[in-house]
Design a protein around this motif. Structure first.
Motif, PDB file in Angstrom:
ATOM      1  N   PRO A  72      45.443  51.269  43.550  1.00 18.76           N
ATOM      2  CA  PRO A  72      45.880  51.326  42.151  1.00 18.76           C
ATOM      3  C   PRO A  72      46.542  52.657  41.811  1.00 18.76           C
ATOM      4  CG  PRO A  72      43.664  50.419  42.305  1.00 18.76           C
ATOM      5  CD  PRO A  72      44.012  50.930  43.679  1.00 18.76           C
ATOM      6  N   GLU A  85      36.447  43.228  40.621  1.00 17.64           N
ATOM      7  CA  GLU A  85      37.014  42.768  39.355  1.00 17.64           C
ATOM      8  C   GLU A  85      38.541  42.701  39.390  1.00 17.64           C
ATOM      9  OE1 GLU A  85      36.169  47.258  38.928  1.00 17.64           O
ATOM     10  OE2 GLU A  85      35.208  45.478  39.825  1.00 17.64           O
ATOM     11  N   LYS A  86      39.155  43.273  40.448  1.00 15.11           N
ATOM     12  CA  LYS A  86      40.619  43.280  40.551  1.00 15.11           C
ATOM     13  C   LYS A  86      41.152  42.248  41.535  1.00 15.11           C
ATOM     14  CE  LYS A  86      41.693  46.779  37.802  1.00 15.11           C
ATOM     15  NZ  LYS A  86      42.584  46.609  36.628  1.00 15.11           N
ATOM     16  N   GLU A 106      43.136  38.946  40.083  1.00 18.24           N
ATOM     17  CA  GLU A 106      44.392  39.354  39.438  1.00 18.24           C
ATOM     18  C   GLU A 106      45.410  39.830  40.472  1.00 18.24           C
ATOM     19  OE1 GLU A 106      46.010  42.829  36.349  1.00 18.24           O
ATOM     20  OE2 GLU A 106      43.878  42.689  36.855  1.00 18.24           O
ATOM     21  N   THR A 107      44.959  40.639  41.433  1.00 14.98           N
ATOM     22  CA  THR A 107      45.877  41.183  42.437  1.00 14.98           C
ATOM     23  C   THR A 107      46.443  40.086  43.328  1.00 14.98           C
ATOM     24  OG1 THR A 107      44.624  43.266  42.446  1.00 14.98           O
ATOM     25  CG2 THR A 107      46.119  42.870  44.292  1.00 14.98           C
ATOM     26  N   LEU A 141      39.705  45.967  47.883  1.00 13.52           N
ATOM     27  CA  LEU A 141      39.905  45.819  46.437  1.00 13.52           C
ATOM     28  C   LEU A 141      38.564  45.888  45.702  1.00 13.52           C
ATOM     29  CD1 LEU A 141      42.463  42.872  46.301  1.00 13.52           C
ATOM     30  CD2 LEU A 141      42.839  45.140  45.346  1.00 13.52           C
ATOM     31  N   LYS A 142      38.604  46.380  44.490  1.00 17.56           N
ATOM     32  CA  LYS A 142      37.416  46.280  43.641  1.00 17.56           C
ATOM     33  C   LYS A 142      37.271  44.828  43.203  1.00 17.56           C
ATOM     34  CE  LYS A 142      37.575  51.037  41.960  1.00 17.56           C
ATOM     35  NZ  LYS A 142      37.707  51.927  40.776  1.00 17.56           N
TER      36      LYS A 142
END
Length: 332
Positions: free
Chosen positions: A241, A31-32, A35-36, A28-29
């Motif tokens: 994504p 910044e994500k 949230e994910t 995952l990035k």
């Protein structure tokens, strides 16, 4: 489908039930991440797969804390990077700190390289004996990596995670694991690559897979993952994504019939034996033809070489072998 996803659990060790699908966090990035993970938990997912190599593992821990879900209701899988046995205790302590927990449900050695696995496995067993890991296993271990470890193991690895998909089946290793009672987990059920650049058309445009998906009104990704689940394998859902949805993990609404399972099995055999398909195509095309140019007197160099510097250590061998099978000859 109902609001909450339905994901089955299966026993991987005595009194240890694991969801058959966990959320993959490693790619995952940053910044994500939070949230994910929160969205996954809100949908009803309870399995989370991460590792010390993920530079943001502490963000995963923060997301879990903020979810306010009881720790006993979660299943956390993490990994120490490799077989550097003197580092395992320190690495694991970092894992616990990042995840804000005093135990994990499944601890794996992520890579059979970088040290002595025969000496590393007893260090993992110590963590199990201390009740800081409810189950222990390995990742990216082929048959030849497992054999010496099993000779000294007091505790047989509960699971081995491999890069297994419908187009990459590692048949010899899986047969050996079955014989030894080691469960199969796939950390890459849709193939290598875990971001928006990954070409998933090999799955989404495959006629057989498309027809089955249309019949059940599900995604093509769900079809290939269901095929793996019906083999009894555990999966780590890749978070890609705009391509793979978290809700794709809920495959409770359909079951592949024996004919469909056989047809997909035949596709996997065809693909697994084709160097071209392994690298991203099941159409059986010829090997690549790479031009060369002279860079010095009597020195011809391919105009394209495979770059290895940014590969993860457990990806190197397989990527280089695929490149050579395809006809590539330049290695950088």
């Amino acid at each position: 489908m109902s609001d909450a996803m339905k994901i089955d659990t299966k026993e991987i060790a005595e009194n240890v039930e694991m969801p058959v699908i966990s959320l993959g966090c490693d790619h995952l990035k940053k910044e994500k991440v939070k949230e994910t993970v929160k969205n996954w938990l809100a949908l009803g997912g309870r399995g989370i797969d991460t590792s010390l190599r993920a530079s943001f593992q502490q963000v995963v821990g923060q997301a879990i804390k903020e979810s306010k879900i009881d720790r006993k209701d979660l299943f956390l899988t993490t990994k120490v990077p490799n077989c550097s046995f003197r580092k395992i205790d320190g690495w694991f302590k970092q894992d616990l700190k990042h995840l804000k927990t005093d135990y994990v449900d499944l601890l794996l050695i992520q890579d059979p390289h970088g040290g002595n696995c025969v000496k590393a496995w007893p260090e993992i067993e110590k963590i199990f004996d201390a009740k800081q890991a409810r189950a222990i296993g390995v990742s990216n271990f082929e048959k030849e990596d497992l054999e010496p470890l099993l000779k000294i193991a007091k505790i047989i690895p509960a699971m081995n995670q491999l890069n297994v998909s419908i187009f990459e089946t590692h048949s010899e290793t899986i047969d050996f694991m079955t014989e030894k009672g080691i469960l199969m987990g796939s950390h890459s059920p849709l193939g290598y690559g875990h971001d928006e650049s990954q070409d998933l058309t090999i799955i989404s445009e495959e006629k057989l897979i498309k027809n089955i998906a249309k019949h059940y009104k599900v995604s093509t990704f769900q079809v290939v993952m269901k095929w793996m689940l019906q083999h009894g394998w555990f999966l780590t859902l890749p978070t890609i994504p705009n391509k793979v949805k978290l809700s794709d993990a809920d495959m409770s609404g359909f079951t592949l019939n024996p004919k469909q399972m056989k047809n997909l099995h035949d596709l996997s055999i065809q693909s697994d034996s084709s160097p071209t398909s392994q690298a991203g195509s099941s159409s059986g095309k010829k090997k690549i033809v790479m031009k060369t140019k002279e860079i010095a007197p009597n020195v011809e160099m391919p105009v394209i070489s495979i770059g290895c510097d940014n590969l993860k250590s457990y990806e190197v061998k397989e990527s280089v072998k695929r490149w050579l099978e395809l006809g590539g000859r330049g290695i950088d």
